[in-house]
Motif scaffolding. Structure first.
Motif, mmCIF file in Angstrom:
data_model
loop_
_atom_site.group_PDB
_atom_site.id
_atom_site.type_symbol
_atom_site.label_atom_id
_atom_site.label_comp_id
_atom_site.label_asym_id
_atom_site.label_seq_id
_atom_site.Cartn_x
_atom_site.Cartn_y
_atom_site.Cartn_z
ATOM 1 N N VAL A 36 -1.052 -3.687 26.212
ATOM 2 C CA VAL A 36 0.029 -3.898 25.250
ATOM 3 C C VAL A 36 -0.502 -3.590 23.854
ATOM 4 C CG1 VAL A 36 1.702 -5.512 24.294
ATOM 5 C CG2 VAL A 36 1.120 -5.628 26.729
ATOM 6 N N ILE A 37 0.146 -2.621 23.199
ATOM 7 C CA ILE A 37 -0.296 -2.196 21.868
ATOM 8 C C ILE A 37 0.373 -3.095 20.823
ATOM 9 C CG2 ILE A 37 -0.458 -0.264 20.242
ATOM 10 C CD1 ILE A 37 -2.027 0.169 22.894
ATOM 11 N N THR A 38 -0.459 -3.906 20.165
ATOM 12 C CA THR A 38 0.054 -4.980 19.304
ATOM 13 C C THR A 38 -0.007 -4.643 17.814
ATOM 14 O OG1 THR A 38 -2.128 -6.000 19.555
ATOM 15 C CG2 THR A 38 -0.375 -6.838 20.955
ATOM 16 N N LYS A 39 -0.277 -3.400 17.483
ATOM 17 C CA LYS A 39 -0.367 -3.004 16.070
ATOM 18 C C LYS A 39 0.884 -3.450 15.301
ATOM 19 C CE LYS A 39 1.428 1.638 16.987
ATOM 20 N NZ LYS A 39 1.009 2.938 17.532
ATOM 21 N N PHE A 40 0.690 -3.913 14.100
ATOM 22 C CA PHE A 40 1.741 -4.397 13.194
ATOM 23 C C PHE A 40 2.328 -5.755 13.593
ATOM 24 C CE2 PHE A 40 1.937 0.209 12.498
ATOM 25 C CZ PHE A 40 1.833 0.255 11.121
ATOM 26 N N GLU A 59 -5.101 -1.830 19.640
ATOM 27 C CA GLU A 59 -4.825 -1.716 18.211
ATOM 28 C C GLU A 59 -5.193 -0.310 17.766
ATOM 29 O OE1 GLU A 59 -3.705 -3.866 15.780
ATOM 30 O OE2 GLU A 59 -3.188 -5.372 17.307
ATOM 31 N N ASN A 60 -4.652 0.120 16.628
ATOM 32 C CA ASN A 60 -4.945 1.490 16.196
ATOM 33 C C ASN A 60 -5.513 1.596 14.788
ATOM 34 O OD1 ASN A 60 -2.678 0.990 14.659
ATOM 35 N ND2 ASN A 60 -1.886 3.071 14.878
ATOM 36 N N ARG A 61 -5.809 0.461 14.165
ATOM 37 C CA ARG A 61 -6.338 0.518 12.810
ATOM 38 C C ARG A 61 -7.406 -0.530 12.571
ATOM 39 N NH1 ARG A 61 -1.369 2.031 8.830
ATOM 40 N NH2 ARG A 61 -0.500 3.294 10.503
ATOM 41 N N TYR A 81 -9.246 0.115 21.401
ATOM 42 C CA TYR A 81 -8.958 0.791 20.135
ATOM 43 C C TYR A 81 -8.402 2.166 20.460
ATOM 44 C CZ TYR A 81 -9.273 1.912 15.237
ATOM 45 O OH TYR A 81 -8.949 2.235 13.949
ATOM 46 N N VAL A 82 -7.153 2.418 20.042
ATOM 47 C CA VAL A 82 -6.473 3.645 20.477
ATOM 48 C C VAL A 82 -6.149 4.605 19.333
ATOM 49 C CG1 VAL A 82 -5.479 2.428 22.470
ATOM 50 C CG2 VAL A 82 -4.116 2.659 20.362
ATOM 51 N N GLY A 83 -6.498 4.251 18.095
ATOM 52 C CA GLY A 83 -6.092 5.060 16.951
ATOM 53 C C GLY A 83 -7.171 6.028 16.495
ATOM 54 N N LEU A 173 -10.595 9.845 30.292
ATOM 55 C CA LEU A 173 -9.858 10.677 29.336
ATOM 56 C C LEU A 173 -8.653 9.931 28.800
ATOM 57 C CD1 LEU A 173 -9.458 14.156 31.096
ATOM 58 C CD2 LEU A 173 -10.938 13.581 29.164
ATOM 59 N N MET A 174 -8.271 10.271 27.576
ATOM 60 C CA MET A 174 -7.040 9.744 26.980
ATOM 61 C C MET A 174 -6.265 10.903 26.404
ATOM 62 S SD MET A 174 -5.510 8.986 23.826
ATOM 63 C CE MET A 174 -5.309 7.656 22.649
ATOM 64 N N ALA A 175 -4.926 10.805 26.434
ATOM 65 C CA ALA A 175 -4.104 11.838 25.801
ATOM 66 C C ALA A 175 -2.767 11.252 25.366
ATOM 67 C CB ALA A 175 -3.872 13.006 26.748
ATOM 68 N N GLY A 210 0.536 7.703 28.508
ATOM 69 C CA GLY A 210 1.841 7.078 28.657
ATOM 70 C C GLY A 210 2.042 5.973 27.641
ATOM 71 N N MET A 211 3.182 6.045 26.929
ATOM 72 C CA MET A 211 3.593 5.059 25.940
ATOM 73 C C MET A 211 4.996 4.591 26.339
ATOM 74 S SD MET A 211 1.941 7.333 22.784
ATOM 75 C CE MET A 211 3.018 6.703 21.570
ATOM 76 N N SER A 212 5.671 3.848 25.460
ATOM 77 C CA SER A 212 6.977 3.302 25.849
ATOM 78 C C SER A 212 7.922 4.374 26.376
ATOM 79 C CB SER A 212 7.631 2.590 24.665
ATOM 80 O OG SER A 212 6.923 1.405 24.389
ATOM 81 N N GLY A 213 7.913 5.548 25.738
ATOM 82 C CA GLY A 213 8.883 6.580 26.094
ATOM 83 C C GLY A 213 8.535 7.402 27.317
ATOM 84 N N VAL A 226 -1.780 2.524 30.878
ATOM 85 C CA VAL A 226 -0.645 2.889 30.035
ATOM 86 C C VAL A 226 -0.686 2.018 28.783
ATOM 87 C CG1 VAL A 226 0.798 3.782 31.904
ATOM 88 C CG2 VAL A 226 0.914 1.347 31.335
ATOM 89 N N ARG A 227 -0.318 2.615 27.649
ATOM 90 C CA ARG A 227 -0.402 1.946 26.346
ATOM 91 C C ARG A 227 1.013 1.710 25.819
ATOM 92 N NH1 ARG A 227 -3.057 6.869 25.935
ATOM 93 N NH2 ARG A 227 -1.407 7.436 24.503
ATOM 94 N N VAL A 228 1.498 0.498 25.975
ATOM 95 C CA VAL A 228 2.910 0.241 25.708
ATOM 96 C C VAL A 228 3.057 -0.756 24.553
ATOM 97 C CG1 VAL A 228 5.085 -0.546 26.692
ATOM 98 C CG2 VAL A 228 3.449 0.697 28.130
ATOM 99 N N GLY A 229 3.756 -0.310 23.510
ATOM 100 C CA GLY A 229 4.004 -1.155 22.349
ATOM 101 C C GLY A 229 5.442 -1.637 22.305
ATOM 102 N N ARG A 230 6.347 -0.772 21.794
ATOM 103 C CA ARG A 230 7.744 -1.140 21.531
ATOM 104 C C ARG A 230 8.472 -1.761 22.710
ATOM 105 N NH1 ARG A 230 10.111 4.221 20.360
ATOM 106 N NH2 ARG A 230 8.325 4.809 21.624
ATOM 107 N N SER A 231 8.244 -1.269 23.910
ATOM 108 C CA SER A 231 8.994 -1.784 25.066
ATOM 109 C C SER A 231 8.660 -3.243 25.359
ATOM 110 C CB SER A 231 8.722 -0.947 26.315
ATOM 111 O OG SER A 231 9.284 0.323 26.160
ATOM 112 N N LEU A 235 10.866 -3.282 18.094
ATOM 113 C CA LEU A 235 10.596 -2.336 17.016
ATOM 114 C C LEU A 235 9.526 -2.876 16.095
ATOM 115 C CD1 LEU A 235 14.093 -0.949 15.957
ATOM 116 C CD2 LEU A 235 12.265 0.172 17.255
ATOM 117 N N ARG A 236 8.635 -1.987 15.670
ATOM 118 C CA ARG A 236 7.576 -2.427 14.771
ATOM 119 C C ARG A 236 8.153 -2.795 13.416
ATOM 120 N NH1 ARG A 236 4.553 0.769 18.284
ATOM 121 N NH2 ARG A 236 5.159 2.800 17.540
ATOM 122 N N PRO A 237 7.574 -3.853 12.792
ATOM 123 C CA PRO A 237 8.092 -4.328 11.521
ATOM 124 C C PRO A 237 8.026 -3.290 10.386
ATOM 125 C CG PRO A 237 6.397 -5.817 12.381
ATOM 126 C CD PRO A 237 6.457 -4.660 13.296
#
Ligand SMILES: *Cc1c(COP(=O)(O)O)cnc(C)c1O
Length: 240
Positions: A36-40, A59-61, A81-83, A173-175, A210-213, A226-231, A235-237
């Protein structure tokens, strides 16, 4: 609805979609890890996610990632760390995360290795080492200069550098699927790249895609993470 109930609902939905994609791909559900990508989002959300059974967060930052990890130090979570990484931040990032997904150029390897050497994590009396994924670009060659990962032609050399670093472990690998292309097409290209990569680095079996979309398409193409944030979080703040 409380924030906890909202996150629980969203998580149930994402886990269900992951399970269905695994079934469709003929793979066990245990072959895919949800990060779960928790950035923001605040540390309080990370606490709720841990209560709801999440084991991996991303997180990405920097320093947001560092601050949040400190604020969640009592939780048994793996931090990814994905950023994008600035070269001068590689060592500090390597010192406090568990997995780095975004190794995209040789210049990062020395810093990550130095940072990982400072990490207290050990297995018996051996340092555990920092798990690293090399981020490979899925952009068409005409997009040269974009920063979405190492070019396929340079992948093997970068992966060898990671593999040879004393405190790093090459795990896969990551993409990120490029915008403006059907992710099924992008991830088919990724599966082909990965096939050749595994011939050379057979132990590096992780595939972070793979992300939310597009995580369903990624699972069908072999994603293990899979790296899922918004779902999950909504929505990020703030805009990125
Ligand atoms: C933000 C982010 C994600 C999650 O994206 P969502 O669309 O919110 O699921 C995944 N991977 C990377 C590299 C990201 O920066």
């Amino acid at each position: 609805m409380t924030r906890r109930a909202e996150l629980a609902d969203n998580l149930a939905d994402v886990r269900d979609r992951i399970a269905r994609s695994c079934a469709e791909a003929g793979r066990p559900e245990s072959s895919v890890t949800l990060i779960v990508i928790t950035k923001f989002f605040p540390a309080s959300d990370v606490h709720l996610l841990a209560e709801l059974g999440v084991t991996d967060v991303g997180e990405n930052r920097h320093p947001e990632a560092f601050d949040k990890r400190q604020a969640c130090s009592g939780l048994d979570l793996r931090w990814h760390y994905v950023g994008g990484i600035q070269s001068n931040k590689a060592a500090v990032i390597g010192s406090y995360v568990d997995v780095v997904h975004s190794v995209d150029r040789p210049k990062l390897v020395g810093g990550l290795d130095r940072g990982a050497a400072q990490s207290p994590a050990t297995d018996g009396d051996r340092p555990v080492g920092l798990d690293c994924l090399v981020q490979v670009s899925l952009d068409p060659p005409t997009h040269r200069g974009s920063r979405n990962g190492v070019a396929t032609a340079d992948l093997s050399a970068l992966a060898s550098l990671v593999q040879d670093a004393a405190h790093l472990r090459l795990v896969g690998l990551m993409a990120v699927a490029p915008l403006g292309e059907d992710p099924t097409v992008s991830f088919a290209r990724l599966a082909e790249i990965r096939g050749q990569f595994l011939d050379e680095f057979p132990q590096a079996t992780a595939l972070s895609a793979g992300m939310s979309g597009d995580f369903e398409a990624a699972i069908l193409a072999g994603a293990t993470h899979v790296r899922v944030g918004r779902s999950v979080l909504g929505l990020r703040p703030t805009f990125e």
